[in-house]
Design a protein around this motif. Structure first.
Motif, PDB file in Angstrom:
ATOM      1  N   ASN A   1       0.803  -1.231   0.000  1.00 30.28           N
ATOM      2  CA  ASN A   1       0.000   0.000   0.000  1.00 30.28           C
ATOM      3  C   ASN A   1       0.836   1.281   0.000  1.00 30.28           C
ATOM      4  N   GLY A   2       2.140   1.147  -0.266  1.00 29.95           N
ATOM      5  CA  GLY A   2       3.007   2.320  -0.238  1.00 29.95           C
ATOM      6  C   GLY A   2       3.603   2.589   1.120  1.00 29.95           C
ATOM      7  N   LEU A   3       2.889   2.241   2.173  1.00 32.15           N
ATOM      8  CA  LEU A   3       3.413   2.371   3.529  1.00 32.15           C
ATOM      9  C   LEU A   3       4.192   1.130   3.952  1.00 32.15           C
ATOM     10  N   ALA A   4       3.764  -0.024   3.443  1.00 38.79           N
ATOM     11  CA  ALA A   4       4.393  -1.284   3.829  1.00 38.79           C
ATOM     12  C   ALA A   4       3.931  -2.390   2.886  1.00 38.79           C
ATOM     13  N   ARG A   5       4.682  -3.473   2.920  1.00 40.54           N
ATOM     14  CA  ARG A   5       4.281  -4.721   2.271  1.00 40.54           C
ATOM     15  C   ARG A   5       4.049  -5.768   3.350  1.00 40.54           C
ATOM     16  N   ALA A   6       3.060  -6.615   3.133  1.00 42.62           N
ATOM     17  CA  ALA A   6       2.754  -7.651   4.118  1.00 42.62           C
ATOM     18  C   ALA A   6       2.120  -8.845   3.428  1.00 42.62           C
ATOM     19  N   THR A   7       2.251  -9.996   4.069  1.00 44.61           N
ATOM     20  CA  THR A   7       1.563 -11.209   3.635  1.00 44.61           C
ATOM     21  C   THR A   7       0.822 -11.790   4.816  1.00 44.61           C
ATOM     22  N   LEU A   8      -0.457 -12.073   4.611  1.00 43.83           N
ATOM     23  CA  LEU A   8      -1.312 -12.699   5.613  1.00 43.83           C
ATOM     24  C   LEU A   8      -1.837 -13.995   5.030  1.00 43.83           C
ATOM     25  N   THR A   9      -2.342 -14.870   5.870  1.00 38.93           N
ATOM     26  CA  THR A   9      -3.016 -16.069   5.396  1.00 38.93           C
ATOM     27  C   THR A   9      -4.316 -16.276   6.170  1.00 38.93           C
ATOM     28  N   THR A  10      -5.321 -16.812   5.483  1.00 36.89           N
ATOM     29  CA  THR A  10      -6.577 -17.145   6.149  1.00 36.89           C
ATOM     30  C   THR A  10      -6.411 -18.336   7.089  1.00 36.89           C
ATOM     31  N   HIS A  11      -5.335 -19.120   6.898  1.00 37.47           N
ATOM     32  CA  HIS A  11      -5.062 -20.244   7.789  1.00 37.47           C
ATOM     33  C   HIS A  11      -4.564 -19.694   9.126  1.00 37.47           C
ATOM     34  N   GLY A  12      -5.435 -19.729  10.117  1.00 38.76           N
ATOM     35  CA  GLY A  12      -5.077 -19.205  11.425  1.00 38.76           C
ATOM     36  C   GLY A  12      -5.161 -17.705  11.554  1.00 38.76           C
ATOM     37  N   ALA A  13      -5.643 -17.008  10.488  1.00 40.97           N
ATOM     38  CA  ALA A  13      -5.685 -15.531  10.501  1.00 40.97           C
ATOM     39  C   ALA A  13      -4.318 -14.980  10.892  1.00 40.97           C
ATOM     40  N   GLN A  14      -3.285 -15.475  10.231  1.00 44.42           N
ATOM     41  CA  GLN A  14      -1.907 -15.263  10.662  1.00 44.42           C
ATOM     42  C   GLN A  14      -1.180 -14.281   9.749  1.00 44.42           C
ATOM     43  N   VAL A  15      -0.448 -13.352  10.353  1.00 48.86           N
ATOM     44  CA  VAL A  15       0.465 -12.486   9.609  1.00 48.86           C
ATOM     45  C   VAL A  15       1.772 -13.247   9.422  1.00 48.86           C
ATOM     46  N   LEU A  16       2.268 -13.288   8.176  1.00 49.06           N
ATOM     47  CA  LEU A  16       3.491 -14.022   7.869  1.00 49.06           C
ATOM     48  C   LEU A  16       4.674 -13.110   7.570  1.00 49.06           C
ATOM     49  N   SER A  17       4.397 -11.903   7.106  1.00 50.89           N
ATOM     50  CA  SER A  17       5.482 -11.018   6.692  1.00 50.89           C
ATOM     51  C   SER A  17       5.028  -9.579   6.817  1.00 50.89           C
ATOM     52  N   TYR A  18       5.970  -8.701   7.177  1.00 54.90           N
ATOM     53  CA  TYR A  18       5.686  -7.266   7.241  1.00 54.90           C
ATOM     54  C   TYR A  18       6.986  -6.493   7.067  1.00 54.90           C
ATOM     55  N   ARG A  19       7.000  -5.602   6.079  1.00 49.27           N
ATOM     56  CA  ARG A  19       8.153  -4.737   5.840  1.00 49.27           C
ATOM     57  C   ARG A  19       7.671  -3.331   5.541  1.00 49.27           C
ATOM     58  N   PRO A  20       7.950  -2.363   6.404  1.00 51.37           N
ATOM     59  CA  PRO A  20       7.608  -0.974   6.080  1.00 51.37           C
ATOM     60  C   PRO A  20       8.384  -0.506   4.848  1.00 51.37           C
ATOM     61  N   ALA A  21       7.861   0.490   4.175  1.00 52.17           N
ATOM     62  CA  ALA A  21       8.517   1.035   2.986  1.00 52.17           C
ATOM     63  C   ALA A  21       9.937   1.470   3.318  1.00 52.17           C
ATOM     64  N   GLY A  22      10.873   1.113   2.440  1.00 58.20           N
ATOM     65  CA  GLY A  22      12.259   1.514   2.615  1.00 58.20           C
ATOM     66  C   GLY A  22      13.062   0.643   3.551  1.00 58.20           C
TER      67      GLY A  22
ATOM     68  N   VAL B   1     -10.110 -11.430  14.379  1.00 55.11           N
ATOM     69  CA  VAL B   1      -8.750 -10.921  14.309  1.00 55.11           C
ATOM     70  C   VAL B   1      -8.747  -9.746  13.348  1.00 55.11           C
ATOM     71  N   GLU B   2      -8.200  -8.622  13.806  1.00 52.88           N
ATOM     72  CA  GLU B   2      -8.078  -7.436  12.971  1.00 52.88           C
ATOM     73  C   GLU B   2      -6.602  -7.109  12.794  1.00 52.88           C
ATOM     74  N   VAL B   3      -6.193  -6.945  11.549  1.00 53.65           N
ATOM     75  CA  VAL B   3      -4.805  -6.645  11.208  1.00 53.65           C
ATOM     76  C   VAL B   3      -4.776  -5.317  10.460  1.00 53.65           C
ATOM     77  N   THR B   4      -3.933  -4.407  10.895  1.00 56.23           N
ATOM     78  CA  THR B   4      -3.747  -3.136  10.204  1.00 56.23           C
ATOM     79  C   THR B   4      -2.303  -3.034   9.754  1.00 56.23           C
ATOM     80  N   VAL B   5      -2.125  -2.895   8.436  1.00 58.06           N
ATOM     81  CA  VAL B   5      -0.799  -2.817   7.824  1.00 58.06           C
ATOM     82  C   VAL B   5      -0.578  -1.390   7.358  1.00 58.06           C
ATOM     83  N   GLY B   6       0.331  -0.688   8.019  1.00 56.57           N
ATOM     84  CA  GLY B   6       0.642   0.686   7.643  1.00 56.57           C
ATOM     85  C   GLY B   6       2.063   0.997   8.052  1.00 56.57           C
ATOM     86  N   ALA B   7       2.313   2.193   8.536  1.00 59.29           N
ATOM     87  CA  ALA B   7       3.643   2.539   9.031  1.00 59.29           C
ATOM     88  C   ALA B   7       4.031   1.664  10.218  1.00 59.29           C
TER      89      ALA B   7
END
Length: 304
Positions: free
Chosen positions: A32-53, A141-147
Motif C-alpha cells: 500500500n506504499g506504507l508497507a508490504r505484508a503477507t497474511l493467510t486465512t489459515h489461522g488468521a496469521q500475519v506471515l510477513s511485514y516490511r515498512p517502505a524503505g 482478528v483485525e490486522v492493520t498494515v501501515g507505518a
C-alpha cells in the motif's frame, strides 16, 4: 477458498489481492506504499511485514514450516487460543489451542484514511471445535498494515455459560544475531522459567536487560505495556506496544531445541526471538455470557 470469489468481494486494486500459497493455502498480499505484508486465512496469521524503505522483514518464518490445513505455521504471528501453551485442564491436547489450525473467514478489507490497509477475519464455533472445547464463541482478528503493524484478537462468549481462556499473539521476530539482541522493559519483573534445563516451577526476577546465551523460555508477569527488542546486528529496534495484557513470553529454543523441532532448521535459533503479548499463567481471562474481551499489540520498527 475460491480465490476468484475472494478477489471479487474484497480486492483493493493495486493494494490487496488474494493468491494461492504453499500447500494450497490462501494468502493475502498487501502493498500500500506504507508497507508490504503477507497474511493467510489459515489461522488468521500475519506471515510477513516490511515498512517502505526497510530491507529486512520484521517477522521470521521457518523455511521448514508446515503449510498444510491441519498444521500450525512456524513463524509470523500465530494466534494462540483458547489456551496458551498446554491446556491445564487436559495437557495432552494440542499445544496453544486450535485457533491457529482453523481456516478463518475474511469479513472485510478496507483502506484507512491514512493509507493503511485493514483486514478483519472471523471464526465461530462448530461441531469440530465443540469436540475440542465445548463452548460457543465468536472470534475476530483485525490486522492493520501501515507505518506500523497492528494485530488484535477479540473473543465473544456466544453461549449461556461463562468460560475461561488463556491466549496470545505468538510473534516471531527476525534478528541478525542472538548474541547482539537485548529485550528492554522487563527489569524487575518476576518470571516463570520454562526452559528445559530449569528446575520444575522455577521462578526468578529479571535484572537489567535480557540477553540470549542459551535457551530462554520465560513467562513474565506484571509487565509494562511497552517492550523493546534492540538488535545491534540489524541496527534496529522493534517496539511492542501491548493492550489488555499483563504477561509476556520470551522464547528462543537455542541449539538443542531447534534440532528437536522438525519444522525448524538446526540453525534457526540464530534468526528469531519470540516476544509474545499474552494472557497466560496466572492471568486467566474469564468471559461471561455475551461478553467480549480483547488482546492486541502494535509493532513498530525504529533505527538504532
Amino acid at each position: 477458498m475460491d480465490l476468484d470469489a475472494l478477489n471479487a468481494a474484497f480486492d483493493l486494486p493495486g493494494v490487496l489481492r488474494f493468491v494461492e500459497g504453499r500447500g494450497g493455502l490462501t494468502l493475502i498480499e498487501i502493498d500500500n506504499g506504507l508497507a508490504r505484508a503477507t497474511l493467510t486465512t489459515h489461522g488468521a496469521q500475519v506471515l510477513s511485514y516490511r515498512p517502505a524503505g526497510v530491507r529486512d522483514d520484521l517477522l521470521f518464518v521457518s523455511k521448514r514450516a508446515y503449510f498444510a490445513p491441519d498444521r500450525e505455521i512456524k513463524g509470523g504471528v500465530p494466534i494462540c487460543w483458547p489456551w496458551f501453551g498446554r491446556d491445564p485442564a487436559e495437557p495432552e491436547r494440542i499445544i496453544h489451542g486450535f485457533a491457529r489450525l482453523r481456516d478463518w473467514s475474511v469479513l472485510a478489507c478496507e483502506t484507512r484514511p491514512d493509507g493503511a490497509t485493514w483486514v478483519r477475519f472471523g471464526l465461530a464455533d462448530e461441531a469440530e471445535t465443540h469436540a475440542l472445547w465445548p463452548h460457543y464463541f465468536n472470534l475476530w482478528v483485525e490486522v492493520t498494515v501501515g507505518a506500523t503493524l497492528s494485530v488484535s484478537l477479540t473473543t465473544r462468549n456466544a453461549g449461556d455459560e461463562p468460560f475461561a481462556i488463556t491466549q496470545g499473539l505468538h510473534a516471531y521476530f527476525s534478528i541478525g544475531d542472538p548474541a547482539q539482541v537485548r529485550v528492554l522493559g522487563l527489569d524487575g519483573c518476576r518470571y516463570l522459567d520454562k526452559a528445559a534445563e530449569a528446575p520444575p516451577d522455577a521462578v526468578g526476577v529479571q535484572s537489567g536487560l535480557l540477553g540470549f546465551e542459551a535457551e530462554v523460555n520465560r513467562i513474565y508477569e506484571s509487565v509494562p505495556p511497552s517492550l523493546m527488542i534492540e538488535d545491534e546486528a540489524l541496527q534496529r529496534r522493534i517496539r511492542i506496544d501491548s493492550r489488555h495484557s499483563r504477561t509476556a513470553v520470551v522464547w528462543n529454543p537455542w541449539i538443542a531445541g531447534a534440532r528437536s523441532m522438525p519444522d525448524l532448521d538446526d540453525e534457526d535459533y540464530r534468526h528469531f526471538v519470540c516476544v509474545e503479548t499474552v494472557n497466560a499463567a496466572s492471568e486467566v481471562i474469564r468471559v461471561a455470557p455475551q461478553q467480549e474481551v480483547r488482546i492486541g499489540a502494535e509493532y513498530r520498527l525504529e533505527s538504532l
